[in-house]
Write a protein that holds these residues in place. Structure first.
Motif, short mmCIF file in Angstrom:
data_model
loop_
_atom_site.label_atom_id
_atom_site.label_comp_id
_atom_site.label_asym_id
_atom_site.label_seq_id
_atom_site.Cartn_x
_atom_site.Cartn_y
_atom_site.Cartn_z
N GLU A 156 0.84 -1.20 0.00
CA GLU A 156 0.00 0.00 0.00
C GLU A 156 0.88 1.25 0.00
OE1 GLU A 156 -4.04 -0.82 2.29
OE2 GLU A 156 -2.29 -1.32 3.49
N ASN A 157 0.21 2.39 -0.11
CA ASN A 157 0.89 3.69 -0.07
C ASN A 157 1.99 3.81 -1.13
OD1 ASN A 157 -0.70 4.52 2.14
ND2 ASN A 157 0.67 3.41 3.53
N LEU A 158 1.64 3.43 -2.34
CA LEU A 158 2.61 3.56 -3.43
C LEU A 158 2.32 4.84 -4.22
CD1 LEU A 158 2.65 -0.10 -4.79
CD2 LEU A 158 4.50 1.06 -3.59
N ARG A 159 3.36 5.54 -4.56
CA ARG A 159 3.19 6.73 -5.42
C ARG A 159 3.06 6.28 -6.87
NH1 ARG A 159 7.16 10.51 -7.37
NH2 ARG A 159 8.74 9.66 -5.98
N GLU A 160 3.92 5.34 -7.25
CA GLU A 160 3.91 4.83 -8.62
C GLU A 160 4.31 3.36 -8.58
OE1 GLU A 160 5.59 7.12 -12.26
OE2 GLU A 160 6.52 7.96 -10.47
N GLY A 161 3.96 2.68 -9.62
CA GLY A 161 4.38 1.28 -9.72
C GLY A 161 3.92 0.74 -11.06
N PRO A 212 7.44 4.10 -3.38
CA PRO A 212 6.50 4.43 -2.29
C PRO A 212 6.20 5.93 -2.22
CG PRO A 212 8.59 3.63 -1.43
CD PRO A 212 8.74 3.69 -2.90
N MET A 213 5.07 6.26 -1.59
CA MET A 213 4.69 7.67 -1.43
C MET A 213 5.71 8.42 -0.59
SD MET A 213 0.70 8.01 -0.73
CE MET A 213 -0.48 7.61 -1.99
N ASP A 214 6.16 7.79 0.46
CA ASP A 214 7.15 8.41 1.33
C ASP A 214 8.49 8.43 0.59
OD1 ASP A 214 8.91 9.18 3.24
OD2 ASP A 214 8.42 7.62 4.70
N ALA A 215 8.97 9.64 0.29
CA ALA A 215 10.20 9.76 -0.49
C ALA A 215 11.41 9.18 0.26
CB ALA A 215 10.46 11.21 -0.84
N GLY A 216 11.29 9.04 1.57
CA GLY A 216 12.40 8.47 2.34
C GLY A 216 12.47 6.96 2.25
#
Lengths: 149, 176
Positions: free
Chosen positions: A107-112, A130-134
């Motif tokens: 979950e919480n993917l920005r792109e894939g 992932p959404m979290d850039a870290g």
């Protein structure tokens, strides 16, 4: 008569050893109980989700005879003539198998997405950001085995 | 027999031990701790791989899977040895991208900085090397190394795969 001098007693020392061993045993039992159930670790962090995804994709591709990879969807045809679908939608990666409810793996993917290269038509790659850039993006590939090794 | 404790009082039933006895007991205790420590270590949950190590393992997996896919298309295919090569085109552009990471996403040099910057930056620190060996029994061994730096120290992950070598003509038989 003997007069003995000392700095402690053997009983206290034995008590210390006993308490130490008891403590170590309790720690061991706690540790064993914590990791004998592997599902307790799954899904708790991103790497756990990635690992679970890679394992499931490996299992599916081992039994796959062919695949069709689009930008966000992957369809695997298995040796048992069933179709397994993987897809990115709603910032999550889902797996769908006939007769079973869709299962969310990450979950919480920005792109894939999935991709193939013209030089290797029998290989598909999967990548996730992932959404979290870290957090760490991943990239890896799978070759269907058709039930073989 | 009447005993005296360290204060010289008689008949209390407790006696002090000599330093030598205490040291001996401490030695025994230390020895007893060794198996305890081993059991503790065995019972510890496996350490989780770092993000970099995990990513490197997946990249090595990509290379192995690519070789398997190429073998499927052409059973005579065997990968060659390569030196350390970047897995994405470096910013300076001097070194060629590893052949195992080319042609991805429709680009000659694989993952493109402008198209997928997050993925490009994540994979930029990794380099790929492939070693190959012919083994007895007609086998061909491939070792894929993915090298990177973490906390200022060089590290690497490797995966191995044994492939049957392509059939070679039998030169020992009779010549027609």
């Amino acid at each position: 008569m003997t007069r003995r001098r000392g700095i402690g007693s053997i009983e206290i020392l034995l008590l210390g050893i006993f308490l130490l061993m008891l403590g170590a045993t309790l720690v061991m039992v706690w540790q064993f109980s914590r990791h004998t159930d592997p599902t307790t670790l799954q899904g708790k962090d991103l790497i756990g989700s990635y690992e679970r995804t890679i394992e499931a994709l490996s299992r599916d591709t081992r039994m796959a005879v062919s695949f069709l990879a689009g930008r966000e969807h992957l369809t695997l045809e298995t040796v048992a003539s069933t179709t397994i679908e993987w897809g990115f939608s709603g910032n999550a990666l889902r797996r769908t198998e006939p007769g079973r409810p869709p299962e969310v793996f990450v979950e919480n993917l920005r792109e894939g997405g999935f991709t193939t290269a013209s030089t290797t038509p029998d290989l598909f790659s999967v990548w996730m950001i992932p959404m979290d850039a870290g957090q760490m993006p991943v990239f890896t590939s799978f070759a269907p085995r058709g039930g073989g090794l | 027999m009447m005993r005296f404790d360290s204060n010289g009082k008689a008949g209390s039933g407790r006696r002090g031990e000599s330093l030598l006895e205490l040291l001996l007991a401490a030695c025994l205790m230390t020895v007893a701790l060794v198996p305890l420590f081993q059991v503790y270590r065995l019972s510890r949950p496996p350490e989780r791989a770092s993000d970099m190590e995990f990513s490197a393992t997946l990249l090595a997996r990509h290379v192995i899977e690519r070789i398997i896919a190429l073998r499927k298309a052409d059973p005579a295919y065997l990968p060659g040895m390569t030196s350390e090569e970047p897995v994405v085109a470096p910013a300076d552009g001097f070194q060629p991208v590893s052949e195992h990471f080319r042609a991805l996403f429709g680009h000659e040099n694989g993952i493109d900085r402008n198209e997928l910057p997050a993925l490009y930056e994540a994979l930029e620190p990794f380099r790929c090397r492939v070693d190959t060996y012919y083994l007895d029994g007609g086998h061909y061994k491939i070792i894929v190394y993915i090298e990177y730096e973490e906390s200022g120290r060089p590290k690497r992950v490797f995966l191995e795969r044994l492939l049957p070598a392509p059939a070679t003509p039998d030169l020992t038989g009779d010549t027609p």
